[in-house]
Design an enzyme around this catalytic site. Sequence first.
Site, PDB file in Angstrom:
ATOM      1  N   ASP A  92     -24.691  92.613 -30.947  1.00  0.00           N
ATOM      2  CA  ASP A  92     -25.548  92.352 -31.472  1.00  0.00           C
ATOM      3  C   ASP A  92     -26.075  90.787 -31.410  1.00  0.00           C
ATOM      4  OD1 ASP A  92     -27.905  92.549 -33.084  1.00  0.00           O
ATOM      5  OD2 ASP A  92     -26.710  92.878 -34.963  1.00  0.00           O
ATOM      6  N   GLY A 141     -33.244  90.510 -43.943  1.00  0.00           N
ATOM      7  CA  GLY A 141     -33.919  89.229 -43.448  1.00  0.00           C
ATOM      8  C   GLY A 141     -33.330  88.047 -43.277  1.00  0.00           C
ATOM      9  N   HIS A 178     -30.686  93.063 -32.651  1.00  0.00           N
ATOM     10  CA  HIS A 178     -31.526  94.131 -33.542  1.00  0.00           C
ATOM     11  C   HIS A 178     -32.736  93.555 -34.139  1.00  0.00           C
ATOM     12  CE1 HIS A 178     -29.510  92.948 -37.412  1.00  0.00           C
ATOM     13  NE2 HIS A 178     -30.793  92.951 -37.951  1.00  0.00           N
ATOM     14  N   SER A 237     -30.626  88.398 -41.396  1.00  0.00           N
ATOM     15  CA  SER A 237     -30.121  88.973 -39.831  1.00  0.00           C
ATOM     16  C   SER A 237     -30.427  87.791 -38.919  1.00  0.00           C
ATOM     17  CB  SER A 237     -30.805  90.408 -39.524  1.00  0.00           C
ATOM     18  OG  SER A 237     -29.988  91.337 -39.928  1.00  0.00           O
ATOM     19  N   GLY A 238     -29.721  87.960 -38.005  1.00  0.00           N
ATOM     20  CA  GLY A 238     -29.846  86.797 -36.887  1.00  0.00           C
ATOM     21  C   GLY A 238     -29.650  85.255 -37.216  1.00  0.00           C
TER      22      GLY A 238
HETATM   23  N1  ARG Z   1     -29.202  93.988 -40.647  1.00  0.00           N
HETATM   24  C1  ARG Z   1     -29.874  93.189 -41.916  1.00  0.00           C
HETATM   25  C2  ARG Z   1     -31.210  92.503 -41.593  1.00  0.00           C
HETATM   26  O1  ARG Z   1     -31.938  93.253 -40.600  1.00  0.00           O
HETATM   27  C3  ARG Z   1     -28.909  91.973 -42.454  1.00  0.00           C
HETATM   28  C4  ARG Z   1     -27.781  92.696 -42.763  1.00  0.00           C
HETATM   29  C5  ARG Z   1     -26.691  91.752 -43.587  1.00  0.00           C
HETATM   30  N2  ARG Z   1     -26.277  92.614 -44.498  1.00  0.00           N
HETATM   31  C6  ARG Z   1     -25.123  92.150 -45.222  1.00  0.00           C
HETATM   32  N3  ARG Z   1     -25.013  93.049 -46.576  1.00  0.00           N
HETATM   33  N4  ARG Z   1     -24.488  91.417 -45.128  1.00  0.00           N
HETATM   34  O2  ARG Z   1     -31.609  91.469 -42.047  1.00  0.00           O
END
Ligand code: ARG
Length: 404
Positions: A258, A352, A213, A354-355
């Site tokens: 993902d 932030g 994503h 993510s990944g």
């Molecule tokens: N999708 C989010 C990103 O783009 C991170 C999600 C993680 N969230 C969480 N509550 N663990 O950075």
Amino acid sequence: MYRTVGLDTKTRGLAPWMIAVIVVVGLLIAGITIGLLVYFSVSDQKLEYYHGTFKISDAQLNANTEQSYAYHYKDLREMSEILVDETFMDSNLNKHYIKNQVVKLTPEIDGMRADVVMVFQFPSNEKRETREKKIHNILHQKIRNTRALKINASSLQLNGCGKRVTPTIVNRIVGGEIAPKAAWPWQASLQHNNVHQCGATLISNTWLVTAAHCFKNNPTPNGWTVSFGTTINPPLMKRNIKRIVVHERYRSPAREYDIALVQLSPQVTFTEDVRRICLPDASDYFPPTSTVYITGYGALLYGGDSQNELRQAAVELISNEICKQPQVYGKEITYGMFCAGFLEGIYDACRGDSGGPLVVKDSTDTWYLLGIVSWGDNCGRVNKPGVYTQITYYRKWIASKTGL
Ligand code: ARG
């Protein structure tokens, strides 16, 4: 009668010299076939390079003149190479050992650091980590007992995966704390036009794993860079991206698949602060409530900004059974995902992160990548733990794209 005559002629026609020719030709064909078979089964074994370093402690370079320095340097290099040659020729890896080369000698306060590249040829069924351990043990044993050179045995390091130099001191990203230098050397920051977007994890000297994503808005390598180190600014090392491989079945806004791979250009040289993590086998299992670690430059609270300093938090694996309960995520948890954190909230990844990596340490202090920060409802809320892409589920996909 006609038949008999015919047979007779044929038998007589096969003179001894003809039989000899047939036998020789037959043998030749058999020989060539066997030769080809052997050739192909041997060349199936790829050359493998292992990089190790150790410290030679009595090798003070007391160089008054350029010449004596050069002489000493050449000597040391030769002695080290002979030592490594002997080590493996006398070991049970002698059939697999090809050669070694000291690629660098670096003067340090109390001696010289030698960087050695060792070349082996193994059949391709064993795990690289297993071999690394063998090579390490053999070298370690030899170095401890050798008199030719005074080498500090504990300084020996094989640049394998999942090893780091800083010991773990993590209390408990949301609710985390600032990471010590070199504690998570596989952590990277993925940036678009120099703005941090996502985390990523180094799995070889050219490949990183991250979330699909992250590339939703910018799917081509243009404008993307990767930086390493515990701060985004200044970065320790920066690289361009030459290839982005998003899982071909990823379809935003669905959260399955993902996962993405990123290839760097040029490759990185491993240091204390930049190293690859190990990938688990597809069949590896990690039980619920295991303590795992998440790291990232993400926000400290929902709606917050990404951070300049890398943070870490210890969380627990949550079983699918618990995470699929209706008050948690119910049917939103599907294949290739798992939850980690605490149902009480507080410690979590956030925007932030993510990944980025979710990692675990085995009993030999080797670190493995288990998950990729993927999604979550808000950050650090009760009954809303973080959801991660499960590396073991995509292990074969990773292998098919990278050969790792
Ligand atoms: N999708 C989010 C990103 O783009 C991170 C999600 C993680 N969230 C969480 N509550 N663990 O950075």
